[in-house]
Design a protein around this motif. Structure first.
Motif, mmCIF file in Angstrom:
data_model
loop_
_atom_site.group_PDB
_atom_site.id
_atom_site.type_symbol
_atom_site.label_atom_id
_atom_site.label_comp_id
_atom_site.label_asym_id
_atom_site.label_seq_id
_atom_site.Cartn_x
_atom_site.Cartn_y
_atom_site.Cartn_z
ATOM 1 N N ARG A 272 0.832 -1.212 0.000
ATOM 2 C CA ARG A 272 0.000 0.000 0.000
ATOM 3 C C ARG A 272 0.870 1.267 0.000
ATOM 4 O O ARG A 272 0.489 2.273 -0.580
ATOM 5 C CB ARG A 272 -0.925 0.003 1.220
ATOM 6 C CG ARG A 272 -2.020 -1.069 1.111
ATOM 7 C CD ARG A 272 -2.829 -1.208 2.384
ATOM 8 N NE ARG A 272 -3.965 -2.090 2.172
ATOM 9 C CZ ARG A 272 -4.655 -2.680 3.150
ATOM 10 N NH1 ARG A 272 -4.301 -2.486 4.417
ATOM 11 N NH2 ARG A 272 -5.676 -3.451 2.878
ATOM 12 N N ILE A 273 2.013 1.178 0.717
ATOM 13 C CA ILE A 273 2.931 2.325 0.702
ATOM 14 C C ILE A 273 4.267 1.851 0.111
ATOM 15 O O ILE A 273 4.830 0.854 0.568
ATOM 16 C CB ILE A 273 3.196 2.878 2.124
ATOM 17 C CG1 ILE A 273 1.901 3.368 2.764
ATOM 18 C CG2 ILE A 273 4.228 4.004 2.071
ATOM 19 C CD1 ILE A 273 2.082 3.991 4.157
ATOM 20 N N ASP A 274 4.742 2.580 -0.893
ATOM 21 C CA ASP A 274 6.100 2.332 -1.387
ATOM 22 C C ASP A 274 6.985 3.362 -0.704
ATOM 23 O O ASP A 274 6.944 4.554 -1.030
ATOM 24 C CB ASP A 274 6.119 2.479 -2.916
ATOM 25 C CG ASP A 274 7.508 2.208 -3.470
ATOM 26 O OD1 ASP A 274 8.493 2.347 -2.714
ATOM 27 O OD2 ASP A 274 7.606 1.862 -4.656
ATOM 28 N N PHE A 275 7.787 2.895 0.264
ATOM 29 C CA PHE A 275 8.539 3.828 1.112
ATOM 30 C C PHE A 275 9.689 4.502 0.345
ATOM 31 O O PHE A 275 10.146 5.554 0.743
ATOM 32 C CB PHE A 275 9.077 3.093 2.354
ATOM 33 C CG PHE A 275 7.969 2.688 3.291
ATOM 34 C CD1 PHE A 275 7.365 3.627 4.125
ATOM 35 C CD2 PHE A 275 7.510 1.387 3.336
ATOM 36 C CE1 PHE A 275 6.331 3.266 4.976
ATOM 37 C CE2 PHE A 275 6.470 1.012 4.184
ATOM 38 C CZ PHE A 275 5.881 1.952 5.002
ATOM 39 N N SER A 282 -3.696 1.842 -3.914
ATOM 40 C CA SER A 282 -4.930 1.140 -3.553
ATOM 41 C C SER A 282 -5.978 1.443 -4.618
ATOM 42 O O SER A 282 -6.349 2.605 -4.812
ATOM 43 C CB SER A 282 -5.436 1.599 -2.183
ATOM 44 O OG SER A 282 -6.789 1.237 -2.032
ATOM 45 N N ASP A 283 -6.430 0.403 -5.301
ATOM 46 C CA ASP A 283 -7.462 0.619 -6.327
ATOM 47 C C ASP A 283 -8.737 1.141 -5.681
ATOM 48 O O ASP A 283 -9.427 1.989 -6.235
ATOM 49 C CB ASP A 283 -7.761 -0.695 -7.059
ATOM 50 C CG ASP A 283 -6.566 -1.117 -7.904
ATOM 51 O OD1 ASP A 283 -5.699 -0.254 -8.144
ATOM 52 O OD2 ASP A 283 -6.497 -2.308 -8.276
ATOM 53 N N TYR A 418 -3.853 9.181 1.779
ATOM 54 C CA TYR A 418 -4.273 9.035 0.378
ATOM 55 C C TYR A 418 -5.146 10.215 -0.046
ATOM 56 O O TYR A 418 -4.917 10.845 -1.074
ATOM 57 C CB TYR A 418 -5.028 7.721 0.189
ATOM 58 C CG TYR A 418 -5.070 7.277 -1.249
ATOM 59 C CD1 TYR A 418 -4.170 6.326 -1.729
ATOM 60 C CD2 TYR A 418 -5.969 7.840 -2.147
ATOM 61 C CE1 TYR A 418 -4.176 5.933 -3.053
ATOM 62 C CE2 TYR A 418 -5.984 7.460 -3.484
ATOM 63 C CZ TYR A 418 -5.093 6.497 -3.932
ATOM 64 O OH TYR A 418 -5.103 6.119 -5.252
ATOM 65 N N LEU A 419 -6.170 10.508 0.780
ATOM 66 C CA LEU A 419 -7.065 11.613 0.433
ATOM 67 C C LEU A 419 -6.351 12.949 0.638
ATOM 68 O O LEU A 419 -6.598 13.911 -0.078
ATOM 69 C CB LEU A 419 -8.347 11.545 1.270
ATOM 70 C CG LEU A 419 -9.197 10.277 1.056
ATOM 71 C CD1 LEU A 419 -10.437 10.302 1.944
ATOM 72 C CD2 LEU A 419 -9.610 10.125 -0.407
#
Ligand code: F6R
Length: 607
Positions: A272-275, A282-283, A418-419
């Motif tokens: 979910r997170i690529d550090f 996330s679709d 994300y938002l």
């Protein structure tokens, strides 16, 4: 709440299989347990015991079950009627032919009972359940499914019912509404259970029953009726990677699950997170981000409600979206204003909590956007939501939620980031939080090394009868969560309070016997917390400070538990671990059963 389990298979295996199933379902209620087995010669045996499944095991130890191939069993979380053997399930019909186990509540049981008593039926228990088996017998027309169809028309409430017929050992039948139930298919046996996970290792595939389904299973056939028609339900393959939780070297599941938190915090963000690139994936959230969401309402109960309160903090601070958080029991019956620019988030570890599930269904019926944050894949809430984030905490056995809570909070943080990145969150802050998240598992592992030191402080306070848990802003939510944990684990009264609010009345309770825990990582509200601590001290009260290592005010506190604080947004993850261990050690030193605290059950499927 309550676990139901059924087995239909090899001669001589029924009692053993049912007992093993009950052991795995014990988290659903442990006031009492019971089983019924039947053999081809129409013998039934009903055995019941107050207390945990082990009491039933002891009672059945020396009995001979070699002829029995079919059985049902139940673990009870009492609703109607005290915790007595007479009220244990299974319950038997007047003639002794039908025997039933039940998860749920029959709301109109009193009317039905009066009607049956007028027909000379006599009752052995105070339960609502006994009515179902008596009424079934009264209505029986020779066909299980047609009688069941008429029975469900008479019952109001929630139920997962499994019946056994003394005269036909080759069949199990029943129905469900709101209470979860799965049919499992093994090589040599068929199963019914409240929880799919109790069947892992026993079955190849399974069917999740829908509300209103009426089922009948035999060793080589099964039939499900829905609204009078044969239903073709999908058989799902067991996910081999799922495992039954085992204790390993830990003395109980709670401690094990507390120590699993560094790992589950890696799992929840994996993929979910690529550090390295600071990108989020996330679709589901990509879709949510297109909806133009202006408001969010979070609906949940208990600990999951508290994760929603932290979610509010993240979503408002990082994504700039106003959030309401409502407990499911209240939300369900309050007036709702569902609009297209609002997102409704339903949070549940079990995915079964009835009030959360019902609330979700209501919002969905009104056309609202619904979203689940759920731990158990395939659970009712995850299926009804259709979209959301799984918390990936793995099976949580301890009744008090620990690792599930931190992963729920992690999901909210991910959603807010994300938002937030779409809504203009400052990029430096965004990177700072992502860097902090990458270090979180390590920081928690380091903190867990303080377990023994936390134990020593906690045990000094184990005999207090009351506690205040104090904090400000999001630390007040941590205070609320751990006040709940102290009550449920140690059976000690505690209250969570904004430290600033204390002087508006409740400080009157303070004396030398009423300690306070102050949760403070050292931000701008730190001096305010320090003043509140001084005010308590001035009145003879003791303050235990959960404090950043670098804080200079230590002399004013009775005791301190120090930690290496992170950035403000991530400190709740550390503070919650300290308070988990605090409540754990107090409860443990008082001899409480931390995995199965009294009066509770892990999943709440009744209103
Ligand atoms: C407390 C606890 C409960 C649950 C609540 C909701 O430790 O676990 O307060 O959080 O019953 O359950 P779920 O999350 O399964 O909906």
């Amino acid at each position: 709440m309550c676990g139901v389990f059924g087995y239909l298979g090899q001669s001589g295996q029924a009692a053993r299989e049912v007992l093993a199933g009950l052991q795995r379902l014990e988290y659903r209620g442990y006031d009492s347990a019971g089983l019924c087995v039947v053999d081809a010669d129409h013998h039934t045996r009903v055995i019941r015991a107050v207390g945990k499944v082990n009491n039933l095991r002891v009672k059945t130890d020396s009995m001979d079950f070699s002829s029995f191939s079919t059985g049902i069993g139940h673990t009870r979380w009492a609703t109607h009627g005290g915790i007595t053997e007479a009220n244990c399930h299974p319950h038997t019909s007047q003639s002794g032919r039908f025997v039933v186990i039940h998860n749920g509540i029959i709301e109109n049981y009193a009317d039905l009972k009066a009607e049956l008593i007028a027909k000379w039926y006599t009752f052995q228990s105070e339960t609502d359940t006994e009515v179902t088996v008596q009424l079934f017998e009264d209505m029986f027309d020779g066909d299980y499914q047609s009688t069941m169809t008429r029975l469900v028309q008479r019952m109001h409430g929630a139920y997962g019912l499994v019946f056994i017929d003394r005269d036909n050992s080759w069949v199990l039948f029943g129905t469900k509404k709101w209470s979860p139930m799965v049919l499992g298919f093994g090589t040599d046996a068929r199963y019914i259970s409240s929880d799919y996970r109790s069947l892992i290792g026993l079955i190849d595939d399974y069917i999740i029953l829908e509300d209103g389904d009426i089922f009948q299973i035999t060793s080589d056939n099964y039939q499900i009726l829905s609204e009078g028609h044969l239903a073709d339900r999908t058989r799902q393959i067991v996910d081999e990677s799922e495992k039954i939780a085992e204790l390993g070297d830990f003395p109980n599941f709670m401690l094990k699950e507390v120590f699993e938190q560094p790992r589950v915090l890696e799992d929840v963000f994996r993929g979910r997170i690529d550090f390295s690139s600071y990108s989020l994936h996330s679709d589901t959230l990509a879709h949510i981000a297109t909806l133009g969401i202006k408001r969010i309402t979070v609906v949940a109960s208990g600990t999951s409600y508290h994760s929603g309160l932290l979610g509010k903090y993240y979503l408002e601070e990082l994504a700039g979206i106003p959030v309401d958080v409502v407990v499911s029991t209240e939300f369900k019956y309050k007036k709702k204003f569902v609009t297209p620019d609002e997102l409704y988030i339903f949070v549940s570890q079990s995915g079964e909590t009835i009030d959360t599930l019902d609330s979700l269904k209501i919002v969905k019926e009104q056309g609202g956007h619904v979203f689940g944050i759920v731990n158990v894949p395939g659970s009712a809430i995850s299926r009804a939501a259709g979209q959301g984030l799984f918390t990936r905490a793995g099976t949580e056995v301890g009744v008090a939620s620990t690792k599930a809570f931190v992963t729920q909070v992690a999901c909210f943080l991910f959603l807010a980031l994300y938002l937030g990145q779409k809504n203009g969150l400052d990029y430096r802050k965004y990177r700072e939080i992502i860097d902090g998240i990458s270090k979180l598992p390590e920081a928690i592992s380091t903190l867990l090394l303080q377990n023994e030191a936390i134990k020593q402080v906690a045990e000094k306070y184990a005999h207090s009868h009351n506690f205040f848990y104090l904090g400000r802003a999001h630390e007040l939510v941590i205070a609320m969560e751990w006040s709940l944990k102290l009550k449920e684990l140690a059976y000690i009264h505690s209250e969570a309070y904004s430290s600033g609010e204390l002087k508006h009345g409740s400080i009157a309770l303070i004396d030398a016997e009423f300690p306070s825990l102050m949760i403070n990582w050292g931000g701008i509200l730190s001096p305010k917390n320090a003043s509140s601590a001084e005010e308590i001290r001035a009145r003879g009260g003791k303050v235990v400070w959960i404090i950043a290592k670098w804080d200079t005010n230590k002399h004013i506190y009775a005791d301190t538990i120090e930690f290496d604080s992170l950035i403000s947004e991530l400190n709740p993850f550390l503070e919650v671990v300290i308070l988990q261990l605090w409540a754990y050690h107090i409860a443990n030193s008082l001899g409480r059963d931390v995995d199965k605290p009294r009066n509770l059950a892990k999943s709440v499927t009744v209103e």
